[in-house]
Design a protein around this motif. Structure first.
Motif, mmCIF file in Angstrom:
data_model
loop_
_atom_site.group_PDB
_atom_site.id
_atom_site.type_symbol
_atom_site.label_atom_id
_atom_site.label_comp_id
_atom_site.label_asym_id
_atom_site.label_seq_id
_atom_site.Cartn_x
_atom_site.Cartn_y
_atom_site.Cartn_z
ATOM 1 N N ARG A 124 0.608 -1.161 -0.139
ATOM 2 C CA ARG A 124 -0.033 0.017 -0.042
ATOM 3 C C ARG A 124 0.879 1.407 -0.015
ATOM 4 N N LYS A 128 1.028 3.422 -6.516
ATOM 5 C CA LYS A 128 0.087 4.641 -7.063
ATOM 6 C C LYS A 128 -1.300 4.070 -6.640
ATOM 7 N N HIS A 129 -1.583 2.688 -6.915
ATOM 8 C CA HIS A 129 -2.840 2.385 -6.433
ATOM 9 C C HIS A 129 -2.870 0.864 -6.612
ATOM 10 N N SER A 185 -12.938 9.556 -9.367
ATOM 11 C CA SER A 185 -12.400 10.071 -8.046
ATOM 12 C C SER A 185 -10.775 10.164 -8.634
ATOM 13 N N TYR A 186 -10.481 10.193 -10.038
ATOM 14 C CA TYR A 186 -9.357 10.440 -10.624
ATOM 15 C C TYR A 186 -9.300 10.943 -12.216
ATOM 16 N N SER B 17 -8.254 2.404 4.683
ATOM 17 C CA SER B 17 -6.928 2.000 5.088
ATOM 18 C C SER B 17 -6.125 2.932 4.354
ATOM 19 N N ARG B 18 -6.297 3.423 3.049
ATOM 20 C CA ARG B 18 -5.239 4.256 2.559
ATOM 21 C C ARG B 18 -5.124 5.760 3.013
ATOM 22 N N GLY B 21 -3.298 5.105 6.367
ATOM 23 C CA GLY B 21 -2.068 4.720 6.127
ATOM 24 C C GLY B 21 -1.251 6.181 5.806
ATOM 25 N N ILE B 68 -6.307 7.736 -5.108
ATOM 26 C CA ILE B 68 -7.063 7.394 -6.272
ATOM 27 C C ILE B 68 -8.549 7.367 -5.927
ATOM 28 N N ASP B 69 -8.976 6.945 -4.500
ATOM 29 C CA ASP B 69 -10.282 6.668 -4.024
ATOM 30 C C ASP B 69 -10.837 7.989 -3.641
#
Lengths: 579, 164
Positions: A124, A128-129, A185-186, B17-18, B21, B68-69
């Motif tokens: 994580r 990047k994702h 979202s991106y 969690s991102r 984190g 990204i989310d």
């Protein structure tokens, strides 16, 4: 029903539809359905490595030398964790990769199953994702998204973790490749804010002592052409970061060479005295700035970067511009054309006079910064110079990490982008050889040199076997000083030459015999007068991997070197001279 | 300085969690965190509070946005806003004096007694964090058995809103 595919088949088909031609990887239990689907087609070519770290570095080297997204395929558990160093390397240098990892079946996740690792969790902070695919129906779209995310905005590695049951050959679903990816979202910013870009151009045109500080973003965004055009229109000096070498032609008069910790005297000194710094695709790394409080005290900072988090993170930007290097530089060129303003020719002339003086006094290429080689004493710098000469400056050069990396960055003058391939951010020893495999695959007829040391090369030396299997005629230039050179240098400078664990004594292998054992050619060089001739011999063996083991002077240090806690221009110029 | 950051993010596994984190890997603490789906159940609204200076907060807002989310990020304490937190407190009420004292305090703080036994009151209270702190101070002497706070929820004042 047309086009019913299993999950494993969908993975491979999706790779093909994403434009992937080659994949580096290593099979294992959780990835076997995917590997079986791979075996039954000819569109995607797979290269078997000897360790998963190398698979990711090879995909990375492929990407750096072509601009395309690199792809690696590994299994769950140890396959996934072995890939981590490669992923972290790509993340730090913003390299677009997709890493597909097998995972234990959905029902077993969380049960401490055989070869289970929480790959999404472990990776994580260095991706990047990432995605955990939970339905066969989602595989194609997830892979499409992964390639889109990896390649756009600030590029980076994306992990796609696929549980084994999702790829089961007995469960088939209709296949559909999404032609357009849209994510609410991106939505990365591409074009810079016009008002800000205009301010940037004006500020740069009004500058009396401007410096362009260009980073890896120029390479990643294929913006060299526009950077070169703008710099030449403004007659502005350009310095490149370690990641940006080749972004501006190094042999051009306006190039000051690399800046930062081991940057040239003229680049670091010009930065310190600049009144305007135009940072483009660079991120004010600590290996560039030295002490932040003493950084370029007179400069107005213009900072162009595609990633807003890079702007004003370490150094406050007076004129921030969020956008891709290419889009912003193009717009700057067009605005510069419309504005009546011209650079202050008189001031710029004085500025160049000053810079040329610095160059003449202490320049890395004009002054002799080290004792010359002779007889059995071969200076590592001279090896790089010989490499440059023999390859006419046209080779792709990958490097590992340490003194040899800095010597290569300083003395191999890169005139073109994507020719210099190194792990700048993470500083990963073991990167050079597998990265060279990716480069050689992408450029089968080109000279690909891996500049390394006896320390780094041993971290991924097993890949000599991969090179044999896939006919990758890399030229390994091993600067062998029987010591961890950069560690030893720091121990000389900071620890009264107490060489704690940095010497190999008599434990090193016979690299020539080792190369031969793997089916390659080995050449040993111990005398300076043989160096160039043997180097020519090496590059004449076009279809063979050649391991050149070159014994270099152990006592040599890399200079210039910034002094800790100082400004950019506070440098050691040799073991005894300083600014 | 206390900072309230509000985020709209995809209601997907791993998204939270991102966010967490980002703070953990920099050694920053999240003081409070609330998250729940919005009226559109594909979206979660997350509000967190943390401590930091202007530069750190600006950098964290940018970093959060980069995930990204995440769809939108707003630093609420930068502007006029409303914050509200829910608290449940279980208090020991040994005798009539204690019961009277708690009832009075609950009335002053505009809370509710939502459960009781022979020896306990459970009080529900909503408001900004300072008010909840003040209530705890007021009843501490009587005997607090358990405190549950939801963490801060926040929304900006006026016409501005956070929506896709």
């Amino acid at each position: 029903m047309a086009n019913m595919l299993s999950g494993g088949e969908i993975v491979i088909r999706a790779l093909k539809d994403a434009g992937v031609k080659n994949v580096w990887g290593y099979p294992g239990g959780a990835a076997l359905h995917i590997y079986d689907a791979l075996h039954r087609q000819d569109d995607v070519y797979h290269l078997l490595v000897r360790h998963e770290q190398a698979a990711v570095h090879a995909a990375d080297g492929f990407s750096r030398s072509t601009g395309e997204v690199g792809t690696a395929l590994v299994t769950s558990g140890p396959g996934a964790t072995n890939a981590i160093t490669g992923i972290a390397t790509a993340y730090m240098d913003s390299i677009p990769l997709v890493v597909i990892s097998g995972q234990v079946p959905m029902a077993k996740i969380g049960q401490d199953a055989f070869q289970e690792t929480d790959m999404v969790g472990v990776s994580r902070p260095i991706v990047k994702h990432s995605f955990l695919v939970t339905r066969t129906e989602d595989i194609a779209e997830t892979i499409a998204k992964a390639y889109y995310i990896a390649a756009t905005g600030r590029p980076g590695p994306v992990v796609v973790d696929i549980p084994k049951d999702i790829t089961d050959p007995s469960y088939k679903v209709p296949y559909k490749w999404p032609e357009n990816i849209k994510m609410r979202s991106y939505q990365p910013t591409n074009k810079g804010h016009r008002g800000q870009v205009k301010r940037a151009v004006k500020t740069l045109l009004e500058a009396k002592r401007p410096v362009i500080y260009a980073g890896g973003g120029i390479i990643l965004d294929n913006a060299s052409e526009y950077l070169t055009q703008l710099a030449q229109q403004l007659n502005c000096p350009v310095t490149n970061t370690l990641m940006g070498l080749g972004g501006y032609p190094a042999t051009d008069r306006q190039s000051l060479g690399m800046l930062g910790m081991h940057g040239t005297y003229e680049a670091n000194t010009a930065m310190h005295h600049a009144d305007v710094i135009f940072a483009v695709g660079a991120r004010f790394d600590d290996r560039v700035t030295n002490d932040l409080d003493k950084f370029c005290p007179h400069a107005t900072i213009i900072h162009v970067d595609v990633d807003p988090t890079s702007i004003s993170k370490n150094i406050n930007a007076h004129i921030p511009v969020v956008g891709t290097c290419t889009a912003v530089l193009k717009e700057m060129l067009s605005i510069a054309e419309q504005l009546e303003l011209k650079p202050d020719a008189e001031a710029i002339k004085d500025w160049w006079q000053q810079i040329d003086q610095w160059r003449e006094d202490q320049g890395i290429y004009t002054a002799t910064r080290y004792e010359p080689s002779s007889g059995a004493v071969i200076k590592p710098q001279d090896v790089i110079k010989a490499l440059y000469k023999v390859t006419d400056g046209e080779a792709f050069v990958t490097s590992d990490v340490g003194q040899h990396q800095m010597f290569a960055a300083q003395y191999y003058l890169f005139d073109k982008p994507r020719r210099w391939i190194n792990s700048g951010g993470l500083g990963t020893m073991g990167f050079g050889l597998p990265a060279a495999m990716g480069v050689q695959l992408a450029h089968p007829d080109a000279a690909v040199a891996c500049v390394t040391g006896e320390g780094s090369i041993q971290m991924c030396i097993q890949e000599l076997s991969t090179c044999n299997q896939h006919n990758l005629p890399i030229k390994i230039i091993n600067l062998n000083n029987s010591a961890l050179g950069m560690v030893r240098q720091w121990q000389d400078m900071n620890y009264s030459s107490r060489y704690s664990q940095s010497l190999y004594e008599d434990s090193l292998p016979d690299f020539v015999a080792l190369a031969e054992a793997y089916g390659h050619v080995g050449i040993k060089v111990t005398r300076f007068e043989d160096l160039e001739e043997k180097m020519r011999e090496c590059f004449e063996l076009k279809d063979r991997l050649v391991f050149m083991d070159i014994c270099v002077d152990q006592s040599e240090h890399v200079y210039p070197m910034q002094m800790p806690g100082g400004s950019m221009r506070d440098l050691w110029l040799s073991k005894t001279e300083r600014t | 300085m206390k900072r309230i950051i509000s985020i709209l993010l995809e209601n997907e596994s791993g998204a939270l969690s991102r966010v967490v984190g980002l703070f953990a890997q920099r050694g920053y603490n999240i003081d409070t965190l609330t998250v729940a789906p919005t009226d559109d159940d594909t979206l979660s609204r997350l509000t967190l509070t943390t401590q930091g200076d202007d530069q750190m907060t600006e950098q964290m807002v940018k970093q959060l946005h980069k995930l990204i989310d995440t769809i939108k990020v707003v630093h609420l304490t930068e502007d006029l806003h409303i914050e509200c937190e829910l608290m449940l407190v279980k208090i020991k009420v040994a005798d009539n004096d204690a019961r009277a004292e708690i009832s009075r305090s609950v009335e002053i703080f505009r809370g509710h007694i939502v459960d009781m036994t022979a020896s306990t009151y459970t009080v529900q209270l909503a408001g900004d964090s300072d008010k909840l702190d003040a209530f705890i101070d007021a009843v501490r002497e009587v005997g607090i058995m358990e405190v549950v706070r939801s963490g801060v929820s926040g929304i900006s004042r006026g016409d501005k809103f956070l929506r896709v």
